[in-house]
Design an enzyme around this catalytic site. Structure first.
Site, PDB file in Angstrom:
ATOM      1  N   GLU A   1      82.800  61.129  29.924  1.00  0.00           N
ATOM      2  CA  GLU A   1      83.018  60.835  27.955  1.00  0.00           C
ATOM      3  C   GLU A   1      81.459  60.191  28.481  1.00  0.00           C
ATOM      4  OE1 GLU A   1      87.237  59.915  28.906  1.00  0.00           O
ATOM      5  OE2 GLU A   1      87.350  60.969  27.130  1.00  0.00           O
TER       6      GLU A   1
ATOM      7  N   GLU B   1      91.929  62.982  33.666  1.00  0.00           N
ATOM      8  CA  GLU B   1      93.316  62.430  33.277  1.00  0.00           C
ATOM      9  C   GLU B   1      94.281  62.870  33.594  1.00  0.00           C
ATOM     10  OE1 GLU B   1      90.077  62.771  32.276  1.00  0.00           O
ATOM     11  OE2 GLU B   1      89.146  61.135  30.705  1.00  0.00           O
TER      12      GLU B   1
HETATM   13  C1  3H9 Z   1      90.232  57.665  32.455  1.00  0.00           C
HETATM   14  O1  3H9 Z   1      89.075  57.855  32.366  1.00  0.00           O
HETATM   15  C2  3H9 Z   1      90.487  57.398  30.803  1.00  0.00           C
HETATM   16  C3  3H9 Z   1      89.342  58.031  30.152  1.00  0.00           C
HETATM   17  O2  3H9 Z   1      89.779  59.157  29.583  1.00  0.00           O
HETATM   18  C4  3H9 Z   1      89.965  57.131  28.016  1.00  0.00           C
HETATM   19  C5  3H9 Z   1      89.948  55.731  28.551  1.00  0.00           C
HETATM   20  C6  3H9 Z   1      90.049  55.155  26.685  1.00  0.00           C
HETATM   21  N1  3H9 Z   1      89.133  52.681  38.338  1.00  0.00           N
HETATM   22  O3  3H9 Z   1      90.013  57.647  46.210  1.00  0.00           O
HETATM   23  P1  3H9 Z   1      89.615  56.796  46.790  1.00  0.00           P
HETATM   24  C7  3H9 Z   1      88.864  52.801  43.071  1.00  0.00           C
HETATM   25  S1  3H9 Z   1      91.262  57.570  33.562  1.00  0.00           S
HETATM   26  C8  3H9 Z   1      90.108  51.588  39.104  1.00  0.00           C
HETATM   27  O4  3H9 Z   1      89.772  56.185  47.781  1.00  0.00           O
HETATM   28  P2  3H9 Z   1      87.389  58.286  47.243  1.00  0.00           P
HETATM   29  C9  3H9 Z   1      90.067  53.098  43.893  1.00  0.00           C
HETATM   30  O5  3H9 Z   1      91.516  52.702  43.530  1.00  0.00           O
HETATM   31  C10 3H9 Z   1      90.172  57.213  34.756  1.00  0.00           C
HETATM   32  N2  3H9 Z   1      89.441  52.348  40.076  1.00  0.00           N
HETATM   33  O6  3H9 Z   1      87.664  57.007  47.709  1.00  0.00           O
HETATM   34  C11 3H9 Z   1      89.964  52.603  45.715  1.00  0.00           C
HETATM   35  O7  3H9 Z   1      89.915  51.196  45.657  1.00  0.00           O
HETATM   36  P3  3H9 Z   1      90.641  49.843  46.736  1.00  0.00           P
HETATM   37  C12 3H9 Z   1      89.543  58.112  35.736  1.00  0.00           C
HETATM   38  C13 3H9 Z   1      89.123  53.181  41.110  1.00  0.00           C
HETATM   39  O8  3H9 Z   1      85.513  58.179  47.098  1.00  0.00           O
HETATM   40  C14 3H9 Z   1      88.554  52.827  45.884  1.00  0.00           C
HETATM   41  O9  3H9 Z   1      88.222  53.207  44.065  1.00  0.00           O
HETATM   42  N3  3H9 Z   1      89.527  58.764  36.483  1.00  0.00           N
HETATM   43  C15 3H9 Z   1      89.444  54.539  40.359  1.00  0.00           C
HETATM   44  O10 3H9 Z   1      87.857  58.873  48.025  1.00  0.00           O
HETATM   45  C16 3H9 Z   1      87.915  54.573  46.034  1.00  0.00           C
HETATM   46  O11 3H9 Z   1      88.994  55.641  45.775  1.00  0.00           O
HETATM   47  C17 3H9 Z   1      90.341  59.024  37.455  1.00  0.00           C
HETATM   48  O12 3H9 Z   1      91.202  59.654  37.372  1.00  0.00           O
HETATM   49  C18 3H9 Z   1      88.900  53.841  38.320  1.00  0.00           C
HETATM   50  N4  3H9 Z   1      89.050  54.883  37.763  1.00  0.00           N
HETATM   51  O13 3H9 Z   1      86.965  59.089  45.589  1.00  0.00           O
HETATM   52  C19 3H9 Z   1      88.775  59.124  38.857  1.00  0.00           C
HETATM   53  N5  3H9 Z   1      88.663  55.587  40.330  1.00  0.00           N
HETATM   54  O14 3H9 Z   1      88.764  50.551  47.489  1.00  0.00           O
HETATM   55  C20 3H9 Z   1      90.353  58.470  39.962  1.00  0.00           C
HETATM   56  C21 3H9 Z   1      88.986  55.084  41.922  1.00  0.00           C
HETATM   57  O15 3H9 Z   1      90.228  49.019  46.243  1.00  0.00           O
HETATM   58  N6  3H9 Z   1      89.688  58.366  41.299  1.00  0.00           N
HETATM   59  N7  3H9 Z   1      89.246  53.794  42.161  1.00  0.00           N
HETATM   60  O16 3H9 Z   1      91.504  51.289  47.373  1.00  0.00           O
HETATM   61  C22 3H9 Z   1      88.973  59.422  42.129  1.00  0.00           C
HETATM   62  O17 3H9 Z   1      89.335  60.324  41.419  1.00  0.00           O
HETATM   63  C23 3H9 Z   1      88.775  58.883  43.497  1.00  0.00           C
HETATM   64  O18 3H9 Z   1      88.957  57.612  43.473  1.00  0.00           O
HETATM   65  C24 3H9 Z   1      87.260  59.173  43.187  1.00  0.00           C
HETATM   66  C25 3H9 Z   1      86.434  58.570  44.647  1.00  0.00           C
HETATM   67  C26 3H9 Z   1      86.262  60.291  43.415  1.00  0.00           C
HETATM   68  C27 3H9 Z   1      86.590  58.507  42.076  1.00  0.00           C
END
Ligand code: 3H9
Length: 692
Positions: A105, A125
């Site tokens: 975004e 999301e």
């Molecule tokens: C959003 O954006 C809302 C907006 O539209 C509006 C706002 C107003 N935040 O999965 P992994 C951490 S909603 C905080 O094992 P990978 C995760 O907890 C968001 N932490 O690694 C972990 O921490 P830890 C939309 C996050 O390489 C570490 O990163 N975005 C977030 O297999 C590693 O994660 C999503 O839904 C986050 N957003 O995959 C993306 N993302 O090491 C969700 C990750 O302490 N995330 N962490 O356990 C993913 O799909 C995967 O984590 C990603 C990396 C592909 C990014």
């Protein structure tokens, strides 16, 4: 400071620095705004690049902030994007690796986007039960077109940057160094005016009403109990039907509505629960792992075969050991058949099929498996049999090999004691069908070495399982809890329910299967043999005898064509059985119980709260590290509905004092002894706290 400001010639470079994925938390948002101000106030700066350090451009809003006021504290993501979009100097997003959610975004608020190949682009999301809340639903359709954007938003599925290379999303794909490429691009556009803005693009989709209606119908049918997908369609619809700023308002309202829902909280809980499960407090994250390049499985039965397939699927060679040629051939043939079915369905290529089959070999010699890095025993669930196997493994396995047992109830410390290397022994409890079910309960023995535990957890990730660590106790986390649930299910039959009524009451809550259909699938004889052992070992535990009477009728479940339900050949549908219902009613009469009408609410509470109470004991005893581990066991191994977040999370949403109140009521009924409130549950409720 979660973003760095640097000047490169006449270009300002703002680099988000908030490991691990540059989540757009409050500090990062503030730092971006500060960087923008600095660049805008510096006359020497002609263009601004925004990029991310480390392994992501940005993974989006910081989900950890969602439950705190920080999530919406200024500068909000909206404000950040407004500052970028209103910039008088061109802003270029330099995208790599991961660009998701709020990250995308933010990029859409920039005037230009350049990217390297292989970056994962998504608005995921919806998988967290929300929708893109910082303009994604309004800007993505403007730049990608209605259909493609809607697909991405409703599914949340990532698309690689190269697949989007030809769309208007990217102005240029960069080969080689991203920053150098972005700087070169900045030089080209520094003086171009007017500045292009995604919000100004008109969506041209002549028959959009029909398309949106079709989307609503399809999405409604597919989204089950989750409200977010349909709200995504509504938000995207606003992008077509309303002015940009009005569309943003619609999106914002829907986002705020969704973020408060239990469904979204449950999905976020599961997201973090999955990741937390791999963290063990006394095992450092940098514990050196043992290399696992080959695997051996003892036993070519259903379980052994399923376990072996996991490793072949992950490209790891696996030997299966059986004592008899016939059993070995049968096991290997079953594996082949399973893969052939997947091949026929088009879910596996011929090449992958050949690879996987080639990775699985059979042997009847213990000596031949001696060099495997890990051996997983999946033989008959009887301590004497395990003793023989582990004594043999101790003789033949190379030093440093991990010796794992797939036991579902037996004491891993006793199993370890059959070897001279208990530190190498661990439990790996797979769930049937082992090649399908996500859960792997990893049982840590008293002497299990930390590197053995860390290696097994890493291995569970490699084979795409959710690994959850359990201490040693009867039944570990999952089966120990399910026993209380099954006991209640049995008592409910005695008191007035039919199996169908009990099953329907929990299936209505979203459970994949009620206890009796589950029993018929797994085999009622398994529970019978466990109870027979209990009648001797723990005579103080009471059970309904109905399940024993059922087994005495030879009704073991689907495999005998009859269980709690009747089954027709070639049909897995469960038909209520008059014979069984008569048996249940007769049993109540024999016990002198006057059967009563039991509400669905009572059924659901008794089944779920019995899980919760045992879960509290498990937590208190340190068998589970954290409440979310218990929830992960139930979400990934026992068909607990995802939108309810697992039993402990569910209890939190009901309110622990309410759980206790219900338990106290049931304690006054028959078998009231089953409702002794776990001290931890009582303590948390008294302190106004929750499990998670
Ligand atoms: C959003 O954006 C809302 C907006 O539209 C509006 C706002 C107003 N935040 O999965 P992994 C951490 S909603 C905080 O094992 P990978 C995760 O907890 C968001 N932490 O690694 C972990 O921490 P830890 C939309 C996050 O390489 C570490 O990163 N975005 C977030 O297999 C590693 O994660 C999503 O839904 C986050 N957003 O995959 C993306 N993302 O090491 C969700 C990750 O302490 N995330 N962490 O356990 C993913 O799909 C995967 O984590 C990603 C990396 C592909 C990014």
């Amino acid at each position: 400071m979660s973003a760095e400001y640097q000047v490169n010639g006449n270009v300002a470079v703002i680099t988000m620095k908030n490991p691990p994925v540059n989540g757009l938390g409050h500090a990062t948002r503030s730092a971006i705004v500060e960087g923008m101000k600095q660049a805008l106030n510096d006359d020497a700066i002609k263009a601004i690049i925004i990029t991310g350090a480390g392994k992501a451009f940005s993974g989006g809003a910081d989900i950890k902030e969602f439950n705190s006021p920080k999530a919406f504290a200024e500068p909000s993501l909206h404000t950040v994007i407004n500052v970028i979009e209103n910039s008088s100097k061109p802003v270029i997003a330099a995208i790599h690796t991961v660009c998701m959610g709020g990250g995308l975004e933010l990029a859409l608020g920039c005037n230009y986007r350049v990217a390297t190949a292989g970056a994962l682009i998504a608005l995921p999301e919806v998988k967290l039960g929300i929708l893109p809340g910082a303009g994604g639903t309004q800007r993505l359709p403007r730049i990608l077109g209605l259909e493609m954007a809607l697909n991405m938003i409703v599914s949340g599925t990532p698309v690689t940057s190269e697949k989007l290379a030809k769309t208007a999303l990217f102005n240029e794909m960069i080969e080689g160094d991203l920053l150098q490429g972005a700087l070169a691009f900045a030089a080209k556009v520094a003086d171009v005016r007017p500045l292009p803005r995604v919000r100004d693009i008109k969506i041209n989709y002549p028959n959009y009403e029909a398309f949106l209606q079709f989307s609503r119908n399809t999405v409604r049918a597919m989204s089950g109990p989750f409200p977010a997908p349909l709200k995504c369609v509504e938000a995207v619809a606003a992008a077509v039907t309303k002015k940009f700023d009005d569309g943003i308002k619609v999106e914002r309202d829907l986002f705020l509505e969704l973020v408060q829902t239990t469904e979204s909280k449950a999905l976020r809980h599961a997201f973090f629960g999955e990741r937390a499960a791999s963290k063990i407090p006394d095992v450092p994250e940098d514990t050196p792992l043992r290399a696992i390049k080959s695997v051996a499985v003892i036993g070519a039965g259903t379980m052994g075969g399923g376990i072996a397939m996991n490793f072949a699927n992950a490209g790891i060679p696996v030997q299966i050991l059986e004592m008899k040629q016939e059993a070995l051939d049968k096991g290997l043939a079953t594996i082949r058949k399973n893969y052939e079915n997947t091949l026929k369905k088009g879910k596996l290529t011929q090449e992958k099929f050949d690879q996987r089959i080639a990775l699985i070999t059979g042997t009847m010699s213990y000596e031949e498996i001696g060099q495997a890095d890990i051996v997983i025993e999946a033989v008959f669930e009887e301590m004497g049999v395990k003793e023989q196997v582990f004594k043999k493994l101790d003789q033949v396995m190379k030093p440093g090999a991990i010796l794992a047992s797939n036991t579902s109830t037996l004491d891993v410390d006793v199993i370890a004691s059959f070897t001279k290397r208990p530190e190498d022994v661990i439990g790996t409890h797979f769930f049937s069908p082992a090649n399908v079910m996500k859960l792997l309960e990893i049982v840590r023995g008293k002497k299990t070495a930390k590197d053995v535990l860390a290696t097994t957890l890493a291995l569970s990730k490699k084979i795409k399982k959710t690994g959850v660590v359990s201490g040693v106790c009867d039944g570990f986390i999952g089966n120990r809890m399910i026993e209380q649930y099954s006991r209640q299910a049995g008592f409910l039959l005695e008191e007035g329910c039919t199996p169908e009524q009990v099953d329907k009451a929990v299936e209505k809550l979203g459970f994949a299967m009620g206890p009796f259909r589950m029993g018929d699938l797994a085999g009622n004889d398994i529970g019978w043999s466990i109870r027979k052992r209990r009648y001797i070992d723990k005579p103080e535990i009471t059970y309904s005898k109905t399940a024993d009477l059922l087994c005495e009728m030879g009704r073991y479940g689907q495999k005998t064509g009859a269980g709690w339900y009747d089954y027709k050949p070639g049909d897995r549908k469960a038909y209520p059985s008059q014979l069984v219902n008569d048996m249940i009613i007769q049993h109540s009469a024999d016990l002198g119980i006057e059967r009563r009408k039991i509400t669905d609410q009572e059924i659901a509470e008794r089944l779920i709260f019995s899980l919760v109470n045992e879960g509290a004991y498990i937590l208190e005893e340190g068998i589970a590290t954290r409440a979310s581990d218990i929830d992960m066991v139930y979400l990934t191994g026992y068909g607990f509905p995802l939108h309810r977040g697992g039993p402990m999370f569910y209890a939190d949403t009901v309110g622990l004092p309410n759980v206790i109140m219900a338990m106290e009521k049931y304690a006054k009924g028959r078998h009231g002894d089953a409702w002794k409130v776990a001290p931890l549950l009582a303590k948390l409720a008294a302190e106004g706290k929750s499990f998670n």
